[in-house]
Design a protein around this motif. Sequence first.
Motif, mmCIF file in Angstrom:
data_model
loop_
_atom_site.group_PDB
_atom_site.id
_atom_site.type_symbol
_atom_site.label_atom_id
_atom_site.label_comp_id
_atom_site.label_asym_id
_atom_site.label_seq_id
_atom_site.Cartn_x
_atom_site.Cartn_y
_atom_site.Cartn_z
ATOM 1 N N VAL A 1 -5.506 -4.576 10.146
ATOM 2 C CA VAL A 1 -6.006 -3.669 9.128
ATOM 3 C C VAL A 1 -6.063 -4.475 7.849
ATOM 4 O O VAL A 1 -5.051 -4.750 7.238
ATOM 5 C CB VAL A 1 -5.072 -2.462 8.922
ATOM 6 C CG1 VAL A 1 -5.688 -1.476 7.950
ATOM 7 C CG2 VAL A 1 -4.774 -1.788 10.240
ATOM 8 N N PHE B 1 7.441 -0.877 6.294
ATOM 9 C CA PHE B 1 6.820 -1.448 7.488
ATOM 10 C C PHE B 1 7.079 -2.942 7.525
ATOM 11 O O PHE B 1 7.654 -3.485 8.431
ATOM 12 C CB PHE B 1 5.301 -1.324 7.344
ATOM 13 C CG PHE B 1 4.684 -0.341 8.258
ATOM 14 C CD1 PHE B 1 5.235 -0.078 9.489
ATOM 15 C CD2 PHE B 1 3.528 0.319 7.878
ATOM 16 C CE1 PHE B 1 4.636 0.831 10.326
ATOM 17 C CE2 PHE B 1 2.924 1.234 8.708
ATOM 18 C CZ PHE B 1 3.487 1.491 9.929
ATOM 19 N N GLU C 1 7.231 -4.418 1.964
ATOM 20 C CA GLU C 1 7.500 -3.016 1.652
ATOM 21 C C GLU C 1 8.989 -2.753 1.579
ATOM 22 O O GLU C 1 9.463 -2.004 0.730
ATOM 23 C CB GLU C 1 6.843 -2.102 2.697
ATOM 24 C CG GLU C 1 5.346 -2.011 2.519
ATOM 25 C CD GLU C 1 4.675 -1.181 3.589
ATOM 26 O OE1 GLU C 1 3.444 -1.079 3.543
ATOM 27 O OE2 GLU C 1 5.375 -0.624 4.471
ATOM 28 N N TYR D 1 0.825 -1.202 0.000
ATOM 29 C CA TYR D 1 0.000 0.000 0.000
ATOM 30 C C TYR D 1 0.861 1.255 0.000
ATOM 31 O O TYR D 1 0.384 2.339 -0.258
ATOM 32 C CB TYR D 1 -0.913 0.021 1.230
ATOM 33 C CG TYR D 1 -1.945 -1.079 1.215
ATOM 34 C CD1 TYR D 1 -3.012 -1.025 0.322
ATOM 35 C CD2 TYR D 1 -1.853 -2.163 2.072
ATOM 36 C CE1 TYR D 1 -3.952 -2.035 0.284
ATOM 37 C CE2 TYR D 1 -2.797 -3.179 2.050
ATOM 38 C CZ TYR D 1 -3.850 -3.102 1.157
ATOM 39 O OH TYR D 1 -4.781 -4.106 1.124
ATOM 40 N N SER D 2 2.135 1.083 0.370
ATOM 41 C CA SER D 2 2.969 2.264 0.520
ATOM 42 C C SER D 2 4.435 1.834 0.447
ATOM 43 O O SER D 2 4.742 0.653 0.391
ATOM 44 C CB SER D 2 2.634 2.921 1.862
ATOM 45 O OG SER D 2 3.777 3.250 2.595
ATOM 46 N N ALA E 1 6.609 2.513 2.857
ATOM 47 C CA ALA E 1 7.041 2.954 4.170
ATOM 48 C C ALA E 1 8.050 2.018 4.821
ATOM 49 O O ALA E 1 8.616 2.355 5.846
ATOM 50 C CB ALA E 1 5.837 3.115 5.080
ATOM 51 N N PHE F 1 -2.230 6.513 -3.828
ATOM 52 C CA PHE F 1 -1.313 6.888 -2.747
ATOM 53 C C PHE F 1 0.082 6.352 -3.027
ATOM 54 O O PHE F 1 1.079 7.068 -2.931
ATOM 55 C CB PHE F 1 -1.834 6.353 -1.404
ATOM 56 C CG PHE F 1 -1.018 6.824 -0.238
ATOM 57 C CD1 PHE F 1 -1.277 8.039 0.367
ATOM 58 C CD2 PHE F 1 0.027 6.057 0.244
ATOM 59 C CE1 PHE F 1 -0.515 8.488 1.426
ATOM 60 C CE2 PHE F 1 0.798 6.502 1.308
ATOM 61 C CZ PHE F 1 0.524 7.720 1.898
#
Lengths: 757, 93
Positions: A488, A65, A69, A60-61, A63, A98
């Motif tokens: 999530v 995490f 990722e 999703y990003s 980042a 995003f």
Amino acid sequence: MNFDIAVAGNPNCGKTTIFNALTGAKQRVGNWPGVTVEKKSGHYNYSDLKFDVIDLPGTYSLAAFSAEETVVRQYLENDEADVVVNIIDASNLERNLFLTTQLIELGKPLVIVLNMMDMAQEKGLQIDADTLATLLGAPVVPVIGRTGEGIDLLKEKIFRVSTEVSNKARLIDIAYPRDIEVEIENLSQLIRKNDITDKHTRWTAIKLLESDKQTRDEVRAHSNELDILNQAKVSIDRIEGLFKDTGRAVLSHARYGFIQGALRECVVETVVDSVDHSRQIDRILTNRWLGLPIFGLFMWLMFKLTYDLGSIPMDWIDTGLVALMNFISGLLPDSMFASLLVDGVIGGVGAIAVFLPNIFILFFIIAVLEDTGYMARVAFIMDRIMHNIGLHGKAFIPMIMGFGCNVPAIMGTRILESRRDRILTVLINPFMSCSARLPVYVLVAGAFFPDNAATVIFSMYILGIVVAIASGKLFSQTILKGMSKPFVLELPPYQRPTLRSLSLHTWERGYLFIQKMGTVILVGSVIIWVLGYFPTDVEVDRNYSSEKNILVSHYDSQLVDLESKLNMSIEKDRLEYHSEMVEYESSASYLELYQQFQILKEALASERSRELYSLRQQEIGDITEQKWIGRVGKVFEPIVRPLGFTWRESVALITGFVAKEIVVSTYGVLFGVGEDVDEGSQGVISGLRSSGMTPLVALSFLVFTLLYTPCLATVAAIKRETGTWAYTFFSIGYSLALAYTLAFLVAYFGGKFNWLS
Amino acid sequence: MFNFKRPRHKLNKANENDLRLSDLKPGEKGRIIEIGGSENFRHRLIEMGITRDAEICVDKYAPLRDPMELIVKGYHLSLRGMDAQKIAVERLA
Ligand SMILES: Nc1nc2c(ncn2[C@@H]2O[C@H](COP(=O)(O)OP(=O)(O)O)[C@@H](O)[C@H]2O)c(=O)[nH]1
């Protein structure tokens, strides 16, 4: 000349579909170095140029995490890719963009793919791709991955972007609020002045504002670190003072601000009276009352189909194997080589090969659950229960896969974000009864609980689940304390699965199993054959051949008796009642007599073969006891005697460490089924019954088989996924101790309270 | 264009009356006011589109009452009640 193309996007955006459409069947699956994240690569040719494509994990990003990722970020930052292809779910633009904003900042040549255009249309979204391309500063290609529409255009765009040198400089920046832009510029100047990184300057500046650890570490390695880190601190303080939030949150909000602005300009939403199909389906499938029963029904169906449907081709394979063994036995002279081939290789591998249909069906059903999107609902429904043992609902997915085979299931724990969750799930996974244990259950339960076999087998599965949950609870309160990551989870729309993707997934996993047959199980079978074949000159105390002769002559004489009795009765019958009859031989009375005797004869014949068979098995037992395999078993027999096991069980369990199915093959060797292949598993069953095993011992044996040390392949998977020998040995030791304890309890209390007798 | 200057609710000290996402019933809509919890948690949610001022709708609760299913930015997302508790919302009609 070849180009490296990286495919990036959110989970469920259709990345795999596009990757497959681009590369066709030419793909390889491997691992990213150092981490256990799947790496898929393939290639295609366009206009005489070769394009190597890497399918990055869905994120999703950027980042850093999760492991995924981190992999994506490292790959993209380190300049390996010439072009990044960003797949976007057009029906879910806002969130998908995003990641795009971050990819734009990374400064790589970018091609944006608007996938799922059909779904967007259904939702009433009209997307102006040209305007979006202008706003994002990168070509935008609308496609429908599922039908392959637009893939040719995509290839052309990728070709253009790769070959156009001028396009490599990014044309647009995501515009942030003025106050943020000022700080980005301040930092950028310092970075440029110190020539600190070969990465895009703006990207580095933004990452510093987000207090990104990786970027800070990088700057720290540089001599002028203090200037820059001080400036970063000043900038962050200023931003946080202004916006009352962390730099990272402020920037993320600003990105969404940019996205919303862009969408206003290029998306027209017409109200259509289309229904949200997924939502309709979920009204039932995750319904408050129906959700759990339906899930249970699906699980039950999964097993039902696996076993019932699988038993049909299973019979064919069985018949085929028997024919093959007979054929080869007939072809080759009786020799060591013939025995190695027939009893060792075909017998051993064949004992496992019959389960291939079950395994493929199970993997197919799991692929259906995954591809339709139901797996995410499973996580949703089961989270409450998994949370109880400190795990994420998603952890239930590898647990279900464990019913197929623990190896891919343990590999499947990669879908979990935190290392603690992954290790915990890996450790309890072997207790989920894999399909390799099923042959053992079928054999033993079939032999000792013929009327309740299904119930016994089912309770093994339940016991496995109970042990897994209890162990999970125990571990999460002792060696793996701590909370699981926040839950999530995206619930993607339901999709009709494509046959292509289903067969691909089924094949990928099923192939692992075939590989296992060709390697571990083949070698294991040969070793067991060697142990069972040598030494060749063993002596037994009993004189079996004379016992056999006695038995044979006993039955022969009985048969002669019977024949003469028949003749006498017939003679008597004719003289007394039918003396005047010409065609006595076709009279009803004669036929009746004849049939009566025929039945007696058949009974005698079957008794004869049963006794001979049992004698033969006792002989084989006596002989095997003195072969190496028997001697090995004898060594361990004292240890397993409290569980009611003999040297046979100890051999079977030891060999089962190679792969649990081999327990069955070993029994085959122990009872000499290889020489009488027509008996098939019936031979092992009668062998087990005549070996002195009681139903209680059988039950304790099943419990032990379920729980004890996972097979070699699983051990290897545990080592690979946990990365340490400590957890690997812990898993071996824990399961061995648990298996021993529970099997002992069954044997002890069962004996004490006279269960099953 | 950007409305960041809304005073930040101190969630850890939030007053009892603050409405939380977990207080919404199935079918109810809310607007996000603030997200609390650990930095990683907040950032993950923001990146998934649970941004300040975003509209969020509670679709339903799981069969065992937890987690809950939400609709935000046109897609479906699931959160546990204990995490939804960290998100302050105002109810929308
Ligand atoms: N309707 C529709 N479905 C698609 C399209 N592309 C992919 N899918 C489906 O979306 C689901 C997820 O795709 P997949 O490639 O596995 O997604 P990934 O998780 O990003 O790799 C699958 O069921 C695909 O069949 C498309 O263009 N239209």
